[in-house]
Design a protein around this motif. Sequence first.
Motif, PDB file in Angstrom:
ATOM      1  N   SER A 219       0.802  -1.338   0.055  1.00  0.00           N
ATOM      2  CA  SER A 219       0.098  -0.147  -0.067  1.00  0.00           C
ATOM      3  C   SER A 219       0.862   1.290  -0.009  1.00  0.00           C
ATOM      4  O   SER A 219       0.314   2.476  -0.596  1.00  0.00           O
ATOM      5  N   PRO A 220       2.050   1.461   0.702  1.00  0.00           N
ATOM      6  CA  PRO A 220       2.622   2.819   0.490  1.00  0.00           C
ATOM      7  C   PRO A 220       3.421   2.918  -0.602  1.00  0.00           C
ATOM      8  O   PRO A 220       3.913   3.998  -0.897  1.00  0.00           O
ATOM      9  N   VAL A 221       3.632   1.737  -1.476  1.00  0.00           N
ATOM     10  CA  VAL A 221       4.465   2.062  -2.831  1.00  0.00           C
ATOM     11  C   VAL A 221       3.932   3.077  -3.740  1.00  0.00           C
ATOM     12  O   VAL A 221       4.306   3.996  -4.144  1.00  0.00           O
ATOM     13  N   GLY A 222       2.341   2.909  -4.120  1.00  0.00           N
ATOM     14  CA  GLY A 222       1.717   3.924  -4.643  1.00  0.00           C
ATOM     15  C   GLY A 222       1.683   5.312  -4.663  1.00  0.00           C
ATOM     16  O   GLY A 222       2.079   6.323  -5.301  1.00  0.00           O
ATOM     17  N   PRO A 223       1.311   5.795  -3.356  1.00  0.00           N
ATOM     18  CA  PRO A 223       1.458   7.082  -2.619  1.00  0.00           C
ATOM     19  C   PRO A 223       3.040   7.735  -2.754  1.00  0.00           C
ATOM     20  O   PRO A 223       3.126   8.872  -3.125  1.00  0.00           O
ATOM     21  N   MET A 224       3.851   6.611  -2.276  1.00  0.00           N
ATOM     22  CA  MET A 224       5.244   7.133  -2.313  1.00  0.00           C
ATOM     23  C   MET A 224       5.778   7.510  -3.918  1.00  0.00           C
ATOM     24  O   MET A 224       6.439   8.614  -4.260  1.00  0.00           O
ATOM     25  N   TRP A 225       5.193   6.691  -4.871  1.00  0.00           N
ATOM     26  CA  TRP A 225       5.529   7.075  -6.355  1.00  0.00           C
ATOM     27  C   TRP A 225       4.967   8.435  -6.846  1.00  0.00           C
ATOM     28  O   TRP A 225       5.585   8.959  -7.702  1.00  0.00           O
ATOM     29  N   LYS A 226       3.853   8.557  -6.353  1.00  0.00           N
ATOM     30  CA  LYS A 226       3.117  10.084  -6.682  1.00  0.00           C
ATOM     31  C   LYS A 226       3.895  11.264  -6.037  1.00  0.00           C
ATOM     32  O   LYS A 226       4.125  12.211  -6.785  1.00  0.00           O
ATOM     33  N   ALA A 228       6.933  11.188  -5.435  1.00  0.00           N
ATOM     34  CA  ALA A 228       8.306  11.130  -6.039  1.00  0.00           C
ATOM     35  C   ALA A 228       8.174  11.892  -7.559  1.00  0.00           C
ATOM     36  O   ALA A 228       8.931  12.811  -7.729  1.00  0.00           O
ATOM     37  N   VAL A 229       7.136  11.569  -8.207  1.00  0.00           N
ATOM     38  CA  VAL A 229       6.877  12.408  -9.400  1.00  0.00           C
ATOM     39  C   VAL A 229       6.486  14.068  -9.011  1.00  0.00           C
ATOM     40  O   VAL A 229       6.851  14.823  -9.947  1.00  0.00           O
ATOM     41  N   GLU A 230       5.875  14.195  -7.959  1.00  0.00           N
ATOM     42  CA  GLU A 230       5.814  15.681  -7.628  1.00  0.00           C
ATOM     43  C   GLU A 230       7.057  16.278  -7.147  1.00  0.00           C
ATOM     44  O   GLU A 230       7.297  17.452  -7.579  1.00  0.00           O
ATOM     45  N   TRP A 231       8.130  15.691  -6.477  1.00  0.00           N
ATOM     46  CA  TRP A 231       9.240  16.255  -5.833  1.00  0.00           C
ATOM     47  C   TRP A 231      10.130  16.485  -7.019  1.00  0.00           C
ATOM     48  O   TRP A 231      11.115  17.272  -6.884  1.00  0.00           O
ATOM     49  N   HIS A 232      10.083  15.451  -8.152  1.00  0.00           N
ATOM     50  CA  HIS A 232      11.276  15.659  -8.943  1.00  0.00           C
ATOM     51  C   HIS A 232      12.562  15.505  -8.543  1.00  0.00           C
ATOM     52  O   HIS A 232      13.607  16.405  -8.992  1.00  0.00           O
ATOM     53  N   ARG A 233      12.787  14.682  -7.493  1.00  0.00           N
ATOM     54  CA  ARG A 233      14.104  14.417  -6.929  1.00  0.00           C
ATOM     55  C   ARG A 233      14.391  13.024  -6.502  1.00  0.00           C
ATOM     56  O   ARG A 233      13.463  12.212  -6.546  1.00  0.00           O
ATOM     57  N   PRO A 234      15.883  12.597  -6.930  1.00  0.00           N
ATOM     58  CA  PRO A 234      16.130  11.406  -6.669  1.00  0.00           C
ATOM     59  C   PRO A 234      15.679  10.762  -5.398  1.00  0.00           C
ATOM     60  O   PRO A 234      15.440   9.602  -5.552  1.00  0.00           O
ATOM     61  N   ILE A 235      15.583  11.507  -4.284  1.00  0.00           N
ATOM     62  CA  ILE A 235      15.370  11.031  -3.028  1.00  0.00           C
ATOM     63  C   ILE A 235      13.803  10.297  -2.823  1.00  0.00           C
ATOM     64  O   ILE A 235      13.695   9.179  -2.137  1.00  0.00           O
ATOM     65  N   GLY A 236      12.813  10.790  -3.655  1.00  0.00           N
ATOM     66  CA  GLY A 236      11.557  10.117  -3.798  1.00  0.00           C
ATOM     67  C   GLY A 236      11.831   9.000  -4.516  1.00  0.00           C
ATOM     68  O   GLY A 236      11.233   8.000  -3.981  1.00  0.00           O
ATOM     69  N   PHE A 237      12.345   8.720  -5.485  1.00  0.00           N
ATOM     70  CA  PHE A 237      12.579   7.680  -6.281  1.00  0.00           C
ATOM     71  C   PHE A 237      13.292   6.693  -5.392  1.00  0.00           C
ATOM     72  O   PHE A 237      13.050   5.316  -5.581  1.00  0.00           O
ATOM     73  N   LEU A 238      14.317   6.856  -4.746  1.00  0.00           N
ATOM     74  CA  LEU A 238      14.879   6.048  -4.018  1.00  0.00           C
ATOM     75  C   LEU A 238      13.982   5.388  -2.777  1.00  0.00           C
ATOM     76  O   LEU A 238      14.281   4.292  -2.424  1.00  0.00           O
ATOM     77  N   GLY A 239      13.147   6.324  -2.460  1.00  0.00           N
ATOM     78  CA  GLY A 239      12.176   5.915  -1.209  1.00  0.00           C
ATOM     79  C   GLY A 239      11.268   4.615  -1.719  1.00  0.00           C
ATOM     80  O   GLY A 239      10.889   3.490  -1.365  1.00  0.00           O
ATOM     81  N   VAL A 240      10.687   5.060  -3.210  1.00  0.00           N
ATOM     82  CA  VAL A 240       9.858   3.988  -3.864  1.00  0.00           C
ATOM     83  C   VAL A 240      10.945   2.745  -4.014  1.00  0.00           C
ATOM     84  O   VAL A 240      10.096   1.731  -3.853  1.00  0.00           O
ATOM     85  N   LEU A 241      11.938   2.833  -4.424  1.00  0.00           N
ATOM     86  CA  LEU A 241      12.864   1.560  -4.539  1.00  0.00           C
ATOM     87  C   LEU A 241      12.941   0.830  -3.248  1.00  0.00           C
ATOM     88  O   LEU A 241      12.960  -0.417  -3.265  1.00  0.00           O
TER      89      LEU A 241
END
Length: 323
Positions: A219-226, A228-241
């Motif tokens: 369940s946290p993967v989807g909201p974290m992806w959104k 990360a897209v809003e932030w446009h920063r690598p830290i967000g995509f790292l959290g998704v990973l």
Amino acid sequence: METPAPPAPGLRKPHAPRPPAPRPAVRRLPEQRVAEAPPQADETGPRHLPPGRPQGTPSGRAGFAIGLVVLVEGGLVAAVAFGAGSLWPFWGAVSVFAVWALLLLAPLSAARSYGYREPDGEERARLEHAWRYVQQHAGVSGYRLVIVESDGLNACRPSARTVAVTSHSARSLAPGHLAAVLAHELGHLQGWRAVPAFVHAQVTLPNRTLRWALRTAWSPVGPMWKRAVEWHRPIGFLGVLLLGVVAAAVTVLVAVPAALAYAASLGARLLGAGGEARADAAAMRMGFGVDLVAAVEHRIEHQPDGLPLPLVRRAQALRRRLG
């Protein structure tokens, strides 16, 4: 002025009739009051039991049956634990007994695991009198009544001393129909019929628990992806990973037990197919057969998604039992 003649010898002067002595008022004790039955639907057929006559079903029979099931399970578990201990000394046997202990505790947590809740004020006001009346007919007491959010007529199968009714039934059924549905739900737990409910909770709860674990992991993967897209920063995509790796690891660990639990749940559904008919028969023996037929047929008439064949077959079976 003429004097009235004296009465003839041997005759007495008639006296005026005395008024009857007033009877003492009879005080009626509170315990002598008879509970009124809830309003019933129009009855076109005979009841199988006169209203107000209790059905004495000893609660000890259900406890003895469940104890017998636990005893049989203990023998099977001991045999499996002995085999597991020979393959994996000590820890194999411990793991088998630990799993069995969790299954034994499953019915105790069924209310929370299946999403039950306590009745609210409006539901309690509609349920209180009908539930008391049903328990008087069944000759039992001390059962807990809970609500499960559903638009159906009957709730999922209860366990232990917990009886569930759907929110639709609690809020929309007429008093007589509601009492019949409550008698049906109570019928799942009367006598030997408590054994299928106990085993059903043991078998199906692991499936629900493992599905909850998978939903919680992903369940946290989807909201974290959104985000990360809003932030446009690598830290967000790292959290998704990182969240994806954790969810995948949980899925790998839970996949085989979840598949086995799902297969066991399907088997329990097939074996418990006659549970509804047995609960209907118990409700009819309590005297609620006519109202139960009326409740089922009312549900059929107001079904929004076409003709429900299971309910139609159920109504036909009830009509045949009523004669």
